[in-house]
Design an enzyme around this catalytic site. Structure first.
Site, PDB file in Angstrom:
ATOM      1  N   ASN A   9       0.867  -1.175   0.000  1.00 15.79           N
ATOM      2  CA  ASN A   9       0.000   0.000   0.000  1.00 15.79           C
ATOM      3  C   ASN A   9       0.909   1.231   0.000  1.00 15.79           C
ATOM      4  O   ASN A   9       1.518   1.548   1.014  1.00 15.79           O
ATOM      5  CB  ASN A   9      -0.880  -0.046   1.258  1.00 15.79           C
ATOM      6  CG  ASN A   9      -1.739   1.185   1.409  1.00 15.79           C
ATOM      7  OD1 ASN A   9      -1.828   2.015   0.506  1.00 15.79           O
ATOM      8  ND2 ASN A   9      -2.382   1.318   2.562  1.00 15.79           N
ATOM      9  N   LYS A  11       0.085   4.315  -0.340  1.00 11.07           N
ATOM     10  CA  LYS A  11      -0.520   5.509   0.275  1.00 11.07           C
ATOM     11  C   LYS A  11      -0.258   6.753  -0.593  1.00 11.07           C
ATOM     12  O   LYS A  11      -0.191   6.632  -1.810  1.00 11.07           O
ATOM     13  CB  LYS A  11      -0.018   5.663   1.718  1.00 11.07           C
ATOM     14  CG  LYS A  11      -0.199   4.354   2.508  1.00 11.07           C
ATOM     15  CD  LYS A  11       0.085   4.485   3.969  1.00 11.07           C
ATOM     16  CE  LYS A  11      -0.077   3.119   4.644  1.00 11.07           C
ATOM     17  NZ  LYS A  11       0.128   3.170   6.090  1.00 11.07           N
ATOM     18  N   GLU A  96      -6.541   4.514   7.985  1.00  6.78           N
ATOM     19  CA  GLU A  96      -6.348   5.950   7.713  1.00  6.78           C
ATOM     20  C   GLU A  96      -7.605   6.542   7.077  1.00  6.78           C
ATOM     21  O   GLU A  96      -7.936   7.712   7.307  1.00  6.78           O
ATOM     22  CB  GLU A  96      -5.103   6.143   6.826  1.00  6.78           C
ATOM     23  CG  GLU A  96      -3.835   5.902   7.641  1.00  6.78           C
ATOM     24  CD  GLU A  96      -2.671   5.332   6.850  1.00  6.78           C
ATOM     25  OE1 GLU A  96      -2.677   5.400   5.606  1.00  6.78           O
ATOM     26  OE2 GLU A  96      -1.745   4.797   7.495  1.00  6.78           O
ATOM     27  N   GLU A 166      -5.213  -5.175  10.671  1.00  7.62           N
ATOM     28  CA  GLU A 166      -4.150  -4.194  10.893  1.00  7.62           C
ATOM     29  C   GLU A 166      -4.407  -3.455  12.199  1.00  7.62           C
ATOM     30  O   GLU A 166      -5.171  -2.485  12.228  1.00  7.62           O
ATOM     31  CB  GLU A 166      -4.136  -3.179   9.743  1.00  7.62           C
ATOM     32  CG  GLU A 166      -3.881  -3.802   8.388  1.00  7.62           C
ATOM     33  CD  GLU A 166      -3.336  -2.768   7.411  1.00  7.62           C
ATOM     34  OE1 GLU A 166      -2.216  -2.956   6.930  1.00  7.62           O
ATOM     35  OE2 GLU A 166      -4.026  -1.771   7.152  1.00  7.62           O
ATOM     36  N   GLY A 172       2.730   1.986  10.738  1.00  5.15           N
ATOM     37  CA  GLY A 172       3.674   3.092  10.561  1.00  5.15           C
ATOM     38  C   GLY A 172       4.383   3.502  11.839  1.00  5.15           C
ATOM     39  O   GLY A 172       5.025   4.548  11.893  1.00  5.15           O
ATOM     40  N   SER A 212       3.703  -2.424  10.223  1.00  5.09           N
ATOM     41  CA  SER A 212       5.156  -2.469  10.420  1.00  5.09           C
ATOM     42  C   SER A 212       5.785  -3.821  10.073  1.00  5.09           C
ATOM     43  O   SER A 212       6.721  -4.249  10.739  1.00  5.09           O
ATOM     44  CB  SER A 212       5.521  -2.049  11.845  1.00  5.09           C
ATOM     45  OG  SER A 212       5.095  -0.720  12.081  1.00  5.09           O
TER      46      SER A 212
HETATM   47  P1  PGA Z   1       3.074   0.038   7.618  1.00  2.00           P
HETATM   48  O1  PGA Z   1       1.595   0.255   7.016  1.00  2.00           O
HETATM   49  O2  PGA Z   1       3.594  -1.252   7.019  1.00  2.00           O
HETATM   50  O3  PGA Z   1       3.852   1.237   7.181  1.00  2.00           O
HETATM   51  O4  PGA Z   1       2.916  -0.074   9.095  1.00  2.00           O
HETATM   52  C1  PGA Z   1       0.718  -0.811   6.869  1.00  2.00           C
HETATM   53  C2  PGA Z   1      -0.587  -0.318   6.277  1.00  2.00           C
HETATM   54  O5  PGA Z   1      -1.000   0.809   6.568  1.00  2.00           O
HETATM   55  O6  PGA Z   1      -1.224  -1.032   5.492  1.00  2.00           O
END
Ligand code: PGA
Length: 249
Positions: A9, A11, A96, A166, A172, A212
């Protein structure tokens, strides 16, 4: 049998030039795998990404879509627009979107229904916040997100659903759920689906873990029996890291 999936992803990262460069690098470094590999670039770069990956096994997916067919929804993108450029899988319910854009369970259920009515595949995200986990409420939260988002679907629709658990506190933040925490929740999710539907539906749906995931922890997380892959944010923006995570599956 459920499929193994690793999805990146991206983003709101990477402009057109950077997107194409990352796709080229990722294609070159893509390890041999039985897993489905997906990337979700920003909307403006989707069509060019589809063209760029024409002869690749990497699938281009969307980060979001609107529930309406078309019309006066300034700034929004419809399912038909995605299908028209060759994108038939869409992420719905990312935390998000829930946190910053007010996407409620009700809105998400509408989006899921619209996507499925168009025969699209839905990668449905959900997960608890830190306070929920601290107060021991995480199972209830996850159960209600599943129920509100998905449990009015007909049995057949589940063939087009992929789940991504998640935990918001792990997205993040560099903090990952332990492999045991992920396994515990994924097993709970399967049991919840068994209770609402059937064992076979529960056993056939792929459940990804997200939050993460990095080359250093992917192996251990993916080794858990109910973890069928990952939804990767930050690490999917670095070709070497994403390739290493794909290798881990
Ligand atoms: P991240 O994001 O791997 O940066 O923690 C995961 C996600 O938002 O799908």
């Amino acid at each position: 049998m459920r499929s193994k999936i690793v999805a990146g992803n991206w983003k709101m990262n990477k402009n057109l030039v950077e997107t194409e460069a990352l796709l080229t690098e990722l294609s070159a470094k893509l390890p041999d795998t039985d897993a489905e590999v997906m990337v979700a670039p920003a909307f403006v770069n989707l069509a060019s990404s589809v063209r760029h990956l024409e002869s690749s096994t990497i699938e281009v997916i969307a980060q979001n879509m609107h529930f309406a067919e078309s019309g006066a929804y300034t700034g929004e993108i419809s399912g038909d627009m995605l299908l028209n450029i060759g994108v038939d899988t869409v992420i719905i319910g990312h935390s998000e979107r829930r946190a910053y854009f007010g996407e409620t369970d009700e809105i998400l259920a509408k989006k899921v229904n619209t996507a499925l009515a168009k025969n699209m595949r839905v990668l449905f995200c959900f997960g608890e916040e830190l306070e929920d986990r601290k107060s021991g409420n995480h199972f209830n939260i996850v159960e209600s997100q599943l129920k509100n988002g998905l449990f009015s679907l007909e049995q057949n629709a589940w063939r087009h659903i992929v789940l991504a658990y998640e935990p918001v506190w792990a997205i993040g933040t560099g903090e990952t759920a332990s492999p045991e925490q992920a396994q515990e929740m994924h097993a709970f999710i399967r049991k919840t689906i068994t209770d609402a539907y059937t064992t076979s539906i529960a056993n056939n749906v792929s459940i990804l873990y997200g939050g993460s995931v990095k080359p250093g922890n992917a192996n251990e997380i993916f080794s858990k029996p109910d973890v069928d892959g990952g939804l990767i944010g930050g690490a999917s923006l670095v070709a070497d890291d994403f390739a290493a995570i794909i290798k881990a599956i």
